[in-house]
Motif scaffolding. Sequence first.
Motif, short mmCIF file in Angstrom:
data_model
loop_
_atom_site.label_atom_id
_atom_site.label_comp_id
_atom_site.label_asym_id
_atom_site.label_seq_id
_atom_site.Cartn_x
_atom_site.Cartn_y
_atom_site.Cartn_z
N ALA A 1 22.96 -21.03 3.49
CA ALA A 1 22.84 -21.99 4.59
C ALA A 1 22.53 -23.38 4.06
O ALA A 1 21.71 -24.11 4.63
CB ALA A 1 21.79 -21.54 5.61
N SER A 2 23.16 -23.73 2.95
CA SER A 2 22.99 -25.08 2.40
C SER A 2 24.36 -25.63 2.02
O SER A 2 25.32 -24.87 1.80
CB SER A 2 22.04 -25.06 1.21
OG SER A 2 22.61 -24.35 0.14
N ILE A 3 24.45 -26.92 1.95
CA ILE A 3 25.68 -27.60 1.57
C ILE A 3 25.48 -28.28 0.22
O ILE A 3 24.33 -28.65 -0.11
CB ILE A 3 26.13 -28.61 2.65
CG1 ILE A 3 24.93 -29.41 3.18
CG2 ILE A 3 26.87 -27.92 3.76
CD1 ILE A 3 25.28 -30.45 4.25
N PRO A 4 26.56 -28.37 -0.57
CA PRO A 4 27.97 -28.14 -0.27
C PRO A 4 28.43 -26.71 -0.60
O PRO A 4 27.69 -25.93 -1.17
CB PRO A 4 28.66 -29.11 -1.22
CG PRO A 4 27.80 -29.05 -2.46
CD PRO A 4 26.39 -28.94 -1.93
N TYR B 1 24.74 -32.27 8.59
CA TYR B 1 23.42 -31.81 8.14
C TYR B 1 22.36 -32.00 9.23
O TYR B 1 21.55 -31.11 9.48
CB TYR B 1 23.04 -32.56 6.87
CG TYR B 1 21.69 -32.14 6.30
CD1 TYR B 1 21.56 -30.95 5.61
CD2 TYR B 1 20.57 -32.94 6.48
CE1 TYR B 1 20.34 -30.55 5.09
CE2 TYR B 1 19.34 -32.56 5.96
CZ TYR B 1 19.23 -31.36 5.27
OH TYR B 1 18.01 -30.98 4.78
N THR C 1 24.11 -36.16 1.99
CA THR C 1 23.08 -35.42 1.25
C THR C 1 23.31 -35.52 -0.26
O THR C 1 24.43 -35.72 -0.73
CB THR C 1 23.03 -33.92 1.66
OG1 THR C 1 24.09 -33.22 1.02
CG2 THR C 1 23.08 -33.73 3.17
N VAL C 2 22.21 -35.34 -0.97
CA VAL C 2 22.21 -35.45 -2.43
C VAL C 2 23.31 -34.62 -3.08
O VAL C 2 24.13 -35.12 -3.85
CB VAL C 2 20.84 -34.98 -2.97
CG1 VAL C 2 20.88 -34.73 -4.46
CG2 VAL C 2 19.75 -35.97 -2.60
N ASN C 3 23.30 -33.32 -2.78
CA ASN C 3 24.19 -32.43 -3.51
C ASN C 3 25.64 -32.54 -3.04
O ASN C 3 26.56 -32.20 -3.80
CB ASN C 3 23.67 -30.99 -3.42
CG ASN C 3 22.41 -30.84 -4.23
OD1 ASN C 3 22.41 -31.03 -5.45
ND2 ASN C 3 21.30 -30.55 -3.56
N GLN D 1 24.93 -26.44 8.82
CA GLN D 1 24.91 -25.54 7.65
C GLN D 1 24.28 -24.19 7.99
O GLN D 1 24.35 -23.26 7.20
CB GLN D 1 24.19 -26.21 6.46
CG GLN D 1 22.69 -26.37 6.60
CD GLN D 1 22.29 -27.63 7.38
OE1 GLN D 1 23.12 -28.26 8.03
NE2 GLN D 1 21.03 -28.00 7.31
N LYS D 2 23.65 -24.13 9.19
CA LYS D 2 23.02 -22.86 9.60
C LYS D 2 23.88 -22.07 10.58
O LYS D 2 23.47 -21.00 11.04
CB LYS D 2 21.66 -23.17 10.24
CG LYS D 2 20.69 -23.76 9.22
CD LYS D 2 19.33 -24.05 9.81
CE LYS D 2 18.41 -24.58 8.71
NZ LYS D 2 17.42 -25.52 9.17
N GLU E 1 26.79 -24.00 -4.97
CA GLU E 1 26.07 -24.65 -6.08
C GLU E 1 26.92 -25.84 -6.55
O GLU E 1 28.00 -25.68 -7.15
CB GLU E 1 25.75 -23.73 -7.27
CG GLU E 1 24.58 -22.79 -7.02
CD GLU E 1 23.26 -23.52 -6.73
OE1 GLU E 1 23.02 -24.60 -7.30
OE2 GLU E 1 22.47 -23.02 -5.91
N SER E 2 26.40 -27.02 -6.25
CA SER E 2 27.15 -28.26 -6.49
C SER E 2 27.59 -28.41 -7.94
O SER E 2 28.73 -28.81 -8.21
CB SER E 2 26.31 -29.46 -6.07
OG SER E 2 25.04 -29.43 -6.70
N1 GSH Z 1 21.26 -25.97 -5.61
C1 GSH Z 1 22.06 -26.25 -4.44
C2 GSH Z 1 21.20 -26.97 -3.45
C3 GSH Z 1 21.91 -27.21 -2.14
C4 GSH Z 1 20.97 -27.84 -1.14
O1 GSH Z 1 19.75 -27.65 -1.18
N2 GSH Z 1 21.54 -28.58 -0.20
C5 GSH Z 1 20.74 -29.20 0.84
C6 GSH Z 1 21.30 -30.57 1.13
S1 GSH Z 1 21.22 -31.61 -0.32
C7 GSH Z 1 20.80 -28.32 2.07
O2 GSH Z 1 21.86 -28.09 2.59
N3 GSH Z 1 19.64 -27.81 2.52
C8 GSH Z 1 19.58 -26.92 3.66
C9 GSH Z 1 18.69 -27.39 4.75
O3 GSH Z 1 17.91 -28.33 4.53
O4 GSH Z 1 18.78 -26.82 5.86
C10 GSH Z 1 23.28 -27.10 -4.86
O5 GSH Z 1 23.17 -27.83 -5.83
O6 GSH Z 1 24.34 -27.00 -4.21
#
Ligand code: GSH
Length: 214
Positions: free
Chosen positions: A50-53, A33, A9-11, A38-39, A64-65
């Motif tokens: 519920a988001s990574i990292p 992912y 994933t991007v972050n 993450q959930k 927050e990356s």
């Molecule tokens: N602003 C957050 C954004 C994190 C984010 O959105 N991560 C995505 C993956 S790049 C994620 O886990 N999304 C949760 C999902 O799609 O269930 C950061 O920079 O860490």
Amino acid sequence: MKIYADPITVNCRKVLAGLDLMGVPYELVHVDYFKAEQKAPAYIAINPNASIPAMVDGDLILWESNAILQYAADKHGRSAVYPTDLKTRADINRWLLWEAAAWFPSCYVYLVENCVKPLLGGAADPAVLDSQAPNFHKLAGILDARLKAHQWIAGTEVATIADIAVASPMHLHGWQQLPLDDHPNLRRWMFDGVEKLPAWQKTWVGEGFITKKA
Ligand SMILES: N[C@@H](CCC(=O)N[C@@H](CS)C(=O)NCC(=O)O)C(=O)O
């Protein structure tokens, strides 16, 4: 330092490439992912978004990356990649905020439409892409103008965490079909700069969200 991430994933790629750029060791805890790990409640206890990292370092939990990169650079005194002089640091902080607030959301539209949807058996919606295009070109133009005068975003001799952070939302630019033709300085920075960095190459992600070259 434990990093909870899925390198596709991007972050997450941002954090892994940034830590590699600064030579900071970490233990990767893989959160899958596409299995929506993450959930899971155990992970949500670490990151309620519920988001990574996410990062755990002793008693400090950080999500927050960009905050993770700032913390790691400061903790390990990596001032080359996160300079401490007032103006350069303010400039880098500005680009990190811009990336999270504006650039990532715009590039993410192309990621979802042209990568994720087809991978899951669907198709991109041209109306969604068309409506995002003016915003994307506005933002890409801002970045392109900055890179006209500078090799790296913050005007430093070497890449900083600003370069890694801003490059990450476009890490699959070919597959994302990002419209980069009108932004030559951005292209030069990405193709001849960021993509040549060993830290970037080490965290390679390819079409299909794969992390190992055949
Ligand atoms: N602003 C957050 C954004 C994190 C984010 O959105 N991560 C995505 C993956 S790049 C994620 O886990 N999304 C949760 C999902 O799609 O269930 C950061 O920079 O860490």
